[in-house]
Design an enzyme around this catalytic site. Structure first.
Site, PDB file in Angstrom:
ATOM      1  N   ASN A 198     -26.830 -13.461  11.649  1.00  0.00           N
ATOM      2  CA  ASN A 198     -26.458 -12.449  10.653  1.00  0.00           C
ATOM      3  C   ASN A 198     -25.744 -11.305  11.352  1.00  0.00           C
ATOM      4  O   ASN A 198     -25.940 -11.069  12.542  1.00  0.00           O
ATOM      5  CB  ASN A 198     -27.735 -11.915   9.973  1.00  0.00           C
ATOM      6  CG  ASN A 198     -27.440 -10.842   8.950  1.00  0.00           C
ATOM      7  OD1 ASN A 198     -26.496 -10.959   8.157  1.00  0.00           O
ATOM      8  ND2 ASN A 198     -28.213  -9.766   8.963  1.00  0.00           N
ATOM      9  N   HIS A 200     -25.279  -7.162  11.013  1.00  0.00           N
ATOM     10  CA  HIS A 200     -25.837  -5.984  10.341  1.00  0.00           C
ATOM     11  C   HIS A 200     -24.990  -4.766  10.730  1.00  0.00           C
ATOM     12  O   HIS A 200     -24.677  -4.591  11.909  1.00  0.00           O
ATOM     13  CB  HIS A 200     -27.299  -5.783  10.779  1.00  0.00           C
ATOM     14  CG  HIS A 200     -27.964  -4.667  10.067  1.00  0.00           C
ATOM     15  ND1 HIS A 200     -28.420  -4.774   8.768  1.00  0.00           N
ATOM     16  CD2 HIS A 200     -28.224  -3.378  10.451  1.00  0.00           C
ATOM     17  CE1 HIS A 200     -28.943  -3.623   8.399  1.00  0.00           C
ATOM     18  NE2 HIS A 200     -28.839  -2.758   9.393  1.00  0.00           N
TER      19      HIS A 200
HETATM   20  C1  GRF Z   1     -20.732  -6.261   6.375  1.00  0.00           C
HETATM   21  O1  GRF Z   1     -20.647  -4.896   6.576  1.00  0.00           O
HETATM   22  C2  GRF Z   1     -21.934  -6.832   7.100  1.00  0.00           C
HETATM   23  O2  GRF Z   1     -22.347  -6.050   8.165  1.00  0.00           O
HETATM   24  C3  GRF Z   1     -22.993  -6.840   6.046  1.00  0.00           C
HETATM   25  O3  GRF Z   1     -22.321  -7.102   4.844  1.00  0.00           O
HETATM   26  C4  GRF Z   1     -20.982  -6.621   4.937  1.00  0.00           C
HETATM   27  C5  GRF Z   1     -20.081  -7.700   4.439  1.00  0.00           C
HETATM   28  O4  GRF Z   1     -18.782  -7.209   4.303  1.00  0.00           O
HETATM   29  N1  GRF Z   1     -24.042  -7.778   6.363  1.00  0.00           N
HETATM   30  P1  GRF Z   1     -17.582  -8.164   3.882  1.00  0.00           P
HETATM   31  O5  GRF Z   1     -17.938  -8.765   2.530  1.00  0.00           O
HETATM   32  O6  GRF Z   1     -17.446  -9.196   4.932  1.00  0.00           O
HETATM   33  O7  GRF Z   1     -16.394  -7.258   3.809  1.00  0.00           O
END
Ligand code: GRF
Length: 284
Positions: A198, A200
């Site tokens: 994941n 974060h």
């Molecule tokens: C990202 O900021 C990631 O850190 C979090 O969800 C967001 C997804 O952004 N887990 P995107 O949809 O890829 O623009």
């Protein structure tokens, strides 16, 4: 059959045509060059001609195809293609292209970066998108890139094995969460030990846990008066934002930052590092 080949190479019809053209022009250039070179040593097409001709064009073919691929803009495709062929012929250790499933339910900017990064790679490719939001931007990205999508609802995701069945069906090797907000159920974690990661948008272990997603994270970082924030890529276990950390990158939290300015800086960090870290994980 052409359609299946196009799907396998994961390219648009324009690129598919250019690749085909490269094969055709490379093949014919190779035959002509072979003939021309042999005409210096043999005047008639006897048995010797064929004994020399076959190995000669086997050597010339990759050279011709690679040369033609340059003006047609397909050099990267063919270097990957030839290296895979070489591995198969010379029995090098299997370099099977790994398949990634991206779980996303938002805009999908990270998913797009990952798809683009692996588009012509022999290391991995994105083989599946799993989504729980019918309005998610990531669905358009999947459609544009001809990547199959599995839509999940909470009940089936948590209790049935529908999702796992799809991962198995698509021969998925690594699951990447990129903006997927549900907790990953135990049966998936057990089926993919250390194979679910994941990203974060903060420096864990701070600013993680239930409810810490999207703008909430950046708001909490700013309100806490942090001087720096960043990204964390980690393995997924049965708790939110808890598994072992694989990678972190930092950025400054500037005086007067709003949630949106900080989010932009964090997104840029994610786009820069996430695909490369995934590649490193796959390469072991
Ligand atoms: C990202 O900021 C990631 O850190 C979090 O969800 C967001 C997804 O952004 N887990 P995107 O949809 O890829 O623009």
């Amino acid at each position: 059959m052409l359609h299946r080949l196009k799907e396998k190479w994961n390219v648009s019809w324009t690129r598919f045509t250019l690749i085909f053209l490269t094969f055709a022009l490379g093949g014919s250039a190779c035959a002509r060059l072979g003939n021309w070179l042999l005409s210096f040593v043999l005047t008639e097409k006897n048995a010797w001609y064929w004994i020399i001709y076959v190995p000669l064009i086997t050597i010339l073919w990759p050279l011709c195809v690679l040369t033609i691929s340059i003006p047609l803009g397909q050099f990267r495709f063919f270097t990957n293609y030839l290296s895979r062929m070489g591995n198969r012929i010379f029995g090098k250790q299997s370099t099977k292209t790994k398949s990634i499933a991206i779980f996303a339910s938002g805009t999908g900017t990270n998913a797009k970066k990952i798809i683009d990064h692996f588009k012509e790679s022999s290391v991995a490719r994105v083989g599946l998108i799993v989504c729980n939001n019918p309005n998610a931007g990531v669905l358009n990205i999947a459609a544009d890139n001809h990547i199959p999508v599995v839509m999940v609802n909470r009940k089936s995701f948590l209790t049935d094995t529908v999702c796992l069945d799809e991962l198995t069906l698509h021969k998925i090797d690594l699951v990447v969460l990129a903006g997927f907000l549900w907790m990953i159920p135990k049966y998936l974690i057990e089926a993919y030990p250390n194979k679910i990661i994941n990203i974060h948008p903060a420096l864990l272990p701070k600013f993680g846990g239930k409810g810490m997603y999207g703008e909430n994270v950046h708001k909490a970082v700013i309100e806490a008066g942090e001087k720096e924030s960043g990204i964390t890529i980690h393995y997924v276990d049965e708790h939110y934002d808890n598994g072992d950390i694989i990678f972190q990158a930092k950025c400054e939290v500037k005086y007067g930052d709003s949630v949106s300015t900080l989010a932009q800086r964090i997104h840029a960090l994610e786009h820069e590092h996430f695909p490369k870290v995934i590649e490193q994980i796959i390469k072991g």
